[in-house]
Design a protein around this motif. Structure first.
Motif, PDB file in Angstrom:
ATOM      1  N   THR A  94      59.888  72.661  66.320  1.00 33.93           N
ATOM      2  CA  THR A  94      58.460  72.914  66.497  1.00 33.93           C
ATOM      3  C   THR A  94      57.641  71.830  65.810  1.00 33.93           C
ATOM      4  O   THR A  94      57.884  71.502  64.646  1.00 33.93           O
ATOM      5  N   ASP A  95      56.677  71.280  66.539  1.00 36.97           N
ATOM      6  CA  ASP A  95      55.716  70.335  65.968  1.00 36.97           C
ATOM      7  C   ASP A  95      54.415  71.101  65.759  1.00 36.97           C
ATOM      8  O   ASP A  95      53.871  71.688  66.695  1.00 36.97           O
ATOM      9  N   THR A  96      53.910  71.104  64.529  1.00 36.13           N
ATOM     10  CA  THR A  96      52.726  71.912  64.196  1.00 36.13           C
ATOM     11  C   THR A  96      51.536  71.018  63.886  1.00 36.13           C
ATOM     12  O   THR A  96      51.664  69.813  63.686  1.00 36.13           O
ATOM     13  N   VAL A  97      50.356  71.639  63.816  1.00 36.16           N
ATOM     14  CA  VAL A  97      49.135  70.926  63.462  1.00 36.16           C
ATOM     15  C   VAL A  97      49.264  70.380  62.047  1.00 36.16           C
ATOM     16  O   VAL A  97      49.838  71.012  61.164  1.00 36.16           O
ATOM     17  N   GLY A  98      48.733  69.161  61.839  1.00 36.09           N
ATOM     18  CA  GLY A  98      48.792  68.563  60.512  1.00 36.09           C
ATOM     19  C   GLY A  98      47.796  69.201  59.559  1.00 36.09           C
ATOM     20  O   GLY A  98      46.764  69.737  59.969  1.00 36.09           O
ATOM     21  N   PHE A  99      48.104  69.149  58.280  1.00 33.55           N
ATOM     22  CA  PHE A  99      47.207  69.679  57.255  1.00 33.55           C
ATOM     23  C   PHE A  99      46.369  68.530  56.685  1.00 33.55           C
ATOM     24  O   PHE A  99      46.638  67.369  56.932  1.00 33.55           O
ATOM     25  N   ILE A 100      45.369  68.877  55.903  1.00 33.96           N
ATOM     26  CA  ILE A 100      44.507  67.866  55.296  1.00 33.96           C
ATOM     27  C   ILE A 100      43.899  68.447  54.029  1.00 33.96           C
ATOM     28  O   ILE A 100      43.778  69.664  53.886  1.00 33.96           O
ATOM     29  N   LYS A 155      68.292  84.268  69.251  1.00 32.92           N
ATOM     30  CA  LYS A 155      68.589  84.035  67.834  1.00 32.92           C
ATOM     31  C   LYS A 155      68.822  82.560  67.531  1.00 32.92           C
ATOM     32  O   LYS A 155      69.501  82.217  66.575  1.00 32.92           O
ATOM     33  N   MET A 156      68.292  81.680  68.358  1.00 33.30           N
ATOM     34  CA  MET A 156      68.472  80.253  68.095  1.00 33.30           C
ATOM     35  C   MET A 156      67.832  79.872  66.762  1.00 33.30           C
ATOM     36  O   MET A 156      66.788  80.413  66.381  1.00 33.30           O
ATOM     37  N   VAL A 157      68.457  78.949  66.060  1.00 29.18           N
ATOM     38  CA  VAL A 157      67.919  78.475  64.792  1.00 29.18           C
ATOM     39  C   VAL A 157      66.609  77.742  65.053  1.00 29.18           C
ATOM     40  O   VAL A 157      66.489  76.964  66.004  1.00 29.18           O
ATOM     41  N   ARG A 158      65.608  77.995  64.217  1.00 29.19           N
ATOM     42  CA  ARG A 158      64.291  77.403  64.404  1.00 29.19           C
ATOM     43  C   ARG A 158      63.991  76.428  63.265  1.00 29.19           C
ATOM     44  O   ARG A 158      64.099  76.777  62.088  1.00 29.19           O
ATOM     45  N   VAL A 159      63.604  75.230  63.639  1.00 25.43           N
ATOM     46  CA  VAL A 159      63.258  74.184  62.679  1.00 25.43           C
ATOM     47  C   VAL A 159      61.817  73.778  62.945  1.00 25.43           C
ATOM     48  O   VAL A 159      61.433  73.542  64.092  1.00 25.43           O
ATOM     49  N   ALA A 160      60.995  73.689  61.891  1.00 23.63           N
ATOM     50  CA  ALA A 160      59.583  73.345  62.074  1.00 23.63           C
ATOM     51  C   ALA A 160      59.231  72.079  61.305  1.00 23.63           C
ATOM     52  O   ALA A 160      59.606  71.919  60.137  1.00 23.63           O
ATOM     53  N   LEU A 161      58.515  71.186  61.978  1.00 23.64           N
ATOM     54  CA  LEU A 161      57.977  69.985  61.334  1.00 23.64           C
ATOM     55  C   LEU A 161      56.625  70.336  60.728  1.00 23.64           C
ATOM     56  O   LEU A 161      55.730  70.833  61.417  1.00 23.64           O
ATOM     57  N   VAL A 162      56.477  70.119  59.437  1.00 25.02           N
ATOM     58  CA  VAL A 162      55.194  70.345  58.770  1.00 25.02           C
ATOM     59  C   VAL A 162      54.823  69.081  58.000  1.00 25.02           C
ATOM     60  O   VAL A 162      55.680  68.232  57.739  1.00 25.02           O
ATOM     61  N   GLY A 163      53.557  68.954  57.652  1.00 25.72           N
ATOM     62  CA  GLY A 163      53.149  67.789  56.890  1.00 25.72           C
ATOM     63  C   GLY A 163      51.673  67.508  57.031  1.00 25.72           C
ATOM     64  O   GLY A 163      50.966  68.167  57.791  1.00 25.72           O
ATOM     65  N   LEU A 182      64.173  76.637  58.887  1.00 28.26           N
ATOM     66  CA  LEU A 182      64.235  75.402  58.108  1.00 28.26           C
ATOM     67  C   LEU A 182      62.951  74.611  58.338  1.00 28.26           C
ATOM     68  O   LEU A 182      62.490  74.482  59.468  1.00 28.26           O
ATOM     69  N   LEU A 183      62.379  74.076  57.249  1.00 32.17           N
ATOM     70  CA  LEU A 183      61.186  73.246  57.355  1.00 32.17           C
ATOM     71  C   LEU A 183      61.549  71.785  57.089  1.00 32.17           C
ATOM     72  O   LEU A 183      62.313  71.488  56.167  1.00 32.17           O
ATOM     73  N   LEU A 184      61.014  70.901  57.904  1.00 25.37           N
ATOM     74  CA  LEU A 184      61.114  69.464  57.668  1.00 25.37           C
ATOM     75  C   LEU A 184      59.725  68.995  57.242  1.00 25.37           C
ATOM     76  O   LEU A 184      58.816  68.895  58.053  1.00 25.37           O
ATOM     77  N   HIS A 185      59.558  68.774  55.938  1.00 27.07           N
ATOM     78  CA  HIS A 185      58.261  68.370  55.391  1.00 27.07           C
ATOM     79  C   HIS A 185      58.163  66.847  55.491  1.00 27.07           C
ATOM     80  O   HIS A 185      58.750  66.117  54.695  1.00 27.07           O
ATOM     81  N   VAL A 186      57.418  66.373  56.501  1.00 26.57           N
ATOM     82  CA  VAL A 186      57.321  64.944  56.773  1.00 26.57           C
ATOM     83  C   VAL A 186      56.194  64.341  55.931  1.00 26.57           C
ATOM     84  O   VAL A 186      55.083  64.885  55.871  1.00 26.57           O
ATOM     85  N   VAL A 187      56.497  63.214  55.275  1.00 29.25           N
ATOM     86  CA  VAL A 187      55.559  62.565  54.363  1.00 29.25           C
ATOM     87  C   VAL A 187      55.416  61.094  54.758  1.00 29.25           C
ATOM     88  O   VAL A 187      56.409  60.425  55.049  1.00 29.25           O
ATOM     89  N   THR A 192      48.820  80.582  64.842  1.00 33.21           N
ATOM     90  CA  THR A 192      49.571  79.434  65.334  1.00 33.21           C
ATOM     91  C   THR A 192      50.680  79.069  64.361  1.00 33.21           C
ATOM     92  O   THR A 192      51.791  78.699  64.754  1.00 33.21           O
ATOM     93  N   LEU A 193      50.388  79.213  63.071  1.00 33.23           N
ATOM     94  CA  LEU A 193      51.368  78.845  62.045  1.00 33.23           C
ATOM     95  C   LEU A 193      52.458  79.896  61.884  1.00 33.23           C
ATOM     96  O   LEU A 193      53.301  79.775  60.985  1.00 33.23           O
ATOM     97  N   ASP A 194      52.437  80.927  62.743  1.00 35.18           N
ATOM     98  CA  ASP A 194      53.568  81.867  62.766  1.00 35.18           C
ATOM     99  C   ASP A 194      54.864  81.133  63.048  1.00 35.18           C
ATOM    100  O   ASP A 194      55.936  81.540  62.615  1.00 35.18           O
ATOM    101  N   GLU A 195      54.779  80.032  63.801  1.00 38.35           N
ATOM    102  CA  GLU A 195      55.971  79.227  64.092  1.00 38.35           C
ATOM    103  C   GLU A 195      56.580  78.699  62.795  1.00 38.35           C
ATOM    104  O   GLU A 195      57.798  78.565  62.670  1.00 38.35           O
ATOM    105  N   VAL A 196      55.723  78.393  61.829  1.00 40.81           N
ATOM    106  CA  VAL A 196      56.205  77.934  60.521  1.00 40.81           C
ATOM    107  C   VAL A 196      56.781  79.104  59.739  1.00 40.81           C
ATOM    108  O   VAL A 196      57.861  79.013  59.149  1.00 40.81           O
TER     109      VAL A 196
END
Length: 403
Positions: free
Chosen positions: A251-257, A198-206, A280-285, A271-275
């Motif tokens: 989690t570090d995920t594939v970048g979008f375009i 039950k660890m908290v999951r944080v995902a990097l998206v962007g 919590l999402l960290l939307h990196v810009v 793969t994006l099941d991790e997201v």
């Protein structure tokens, strides 16, 4: 400016259009991105061609006169590849190939090729191959005649080289097999996610190339591959991170375009099941990019497609060390002052002010404001954790700068 290395790069030309739906500024921005994609794939852009038209030509994408201009340049400069900024139909691709006599790719094919280069795990390779086969299927008719005289290079990796003698039935069978293989791997990955407790999951998206992997390395003290190329990270990476004494999964995920191929969104949804499963999402810009607002919209669109747009999200504006506002002369009565002239402080007073506490400004490369970033992540993860486990909230006191 793109740095050129001492390697033989495949010479290519880029072709785009200016339409009612895509003005000249947008067209140039897309071609800038297409040039970066070409460089990432191992190519060098010799020239760009653009044409103003109401809509792309249904037979050849661009008009006859412009096509002759492109053809003459290709013949006179020994160009091997023509890359179009939008997805071509199978008929357009065939017609253009006959006229130009060289390899013809569209934006989708180019992105798929980069994914084929970047995929390192069996799972990623399977997903890329599925996307390539689904792209290939409607283009089988008549395409082998022009593929026969090509010898690899950009756009020819993966099934494109091995399926030349196949027909639609064989490709459909291949797609079915790949989907079955992905289903098996998905079940295995679901078990792995379940074993994380039950660890908290944080995902990097962007967007791609905004510095997610660099930020991952800074926070997790790991060595995730990071490079100034598009889609440097393709495989999802999960690391256990501890800030103070509070552990969580990052989690570090594939970048979008922009104009992300539909085939890739579909094949990479697993793969994006991790997201999807993140708390919590960290939307990196990349705030130093002149069109970062469009990048945000593109990412939000994909998040909506995978049912993740309503998750708790922190906007992380990265690369503040590289941000430069365009100079503006207050005495200039002709030039209009736009957002390109905003300082960071001025940006913070715009729509960014509405996200309030949900915006951070950092430089992952120079570790600027990283302590502020870590404190904010700690507070958010702690809040989620004590909500989930109220009986042990005393284990995680308020964040202290002392470590």
């Amino acid at each position: 400016m793109i740095e050129k290395k001492n390697i033989a790069l495949e010479k290519a030309v880029l072709i785009g259009v200016v339409t009612k739906a895509q003005n000249e500024e947008q067209s140039n921005e897309y071609l800038d991105e297409l040039e970066f994609l070409t460089y990432t794939a191992g190519g060098e852009v010799s020239k760009r061609f653009t044409q103003k038209m109401d809509m792309p030509n249904p037979k050849t994408f661009i008009g006859t006169g412009k096509m002759i201009e492109v053809q003459e340049y290709i013949e006179n400069n020994n160009i091997g590849t023509a890359i179009f900024d939008d997805e071509l139909s199978s008929a357009q691709e065939r017609n253009i190939s006959k006229i130009l006599g060289c390899k013809v790719l569209d934006r989708t094919n180019l992105i798929l090729d980069i994914f084929a280069q970047r995929a390192t795990t069996s799972y990623a390779r399977t997903q890329v191959e599925l996307a390539q086969c689904e792209y290939l299927l409607p283009r089988l008719k008549g395409m082998w005649t022009h593929l026969e005289r090509q010898k690899g290079g950009i756009g020819m990796r993966g099934p494109g080289e091995t399926e030349i003698e196949t027909d639609r039935r064989i490709v459909r069978d291949k797609i079915a097999l790949l989907k079955a293989k992905i289903k098996i791997i998905d079940k295995q990955m679901a078990v792995q996610r379940g074993n994380r407790g039950k660890m908290v999951r944080v995902a990097l998206v962007g967007y791609t190339n905004v510095g997610k992997s660099t930020l991952m390395n800074v926070i997790s003290k790991s060595d995730v591959f990071a490079e100034n190329k598009l889609f440097a990270t393709l495989d999802t990476t999960v690391r256990k991170v501890v800030i103070q004494n509070l552990p969580f999964l990052l989690t570090d995920t594939v970048g979008f375009i922009r104009k992300l191929p539909t085939q890739l969104i579909e094949s990479f949804k697993s793969t994006l099941d991790e997201v999807r499963e993140a708390d919590l999402l960290l939307h990196v810009v990349d705030i130093s990019h002149p069109n970062f607002e469009e990048h945000i919209d593109s990412v939000n669109k994909v998040l909506g497609e995978i049912d993740s747009s309503n998750k708790p999200t922190i906007m992380v504006f990265n690369k503040i060390d590289a941000y430069e506002a365009e100079p503006f002369d207050d005495d200039d009565l002709v030039t209009e002052r736009t957002s390109l002239h905003y300082s960071l402080d001025e940006w913070k007073k715009t729509w960014m002010n509405r996200v309030g506490n949900n915006a951070l400004f950092i430089s992952a490369l120079n570790k600027k404001n990283i302590d502020i970033f870590k404190k904010r992540i700690y507070d958010e993860v702690r809040e989620i954790h004590i909500t989930r486990f109220p009986y042990n909230n005393f284990l995680y006191p308020d964040y202290s700068e002392e470590e």
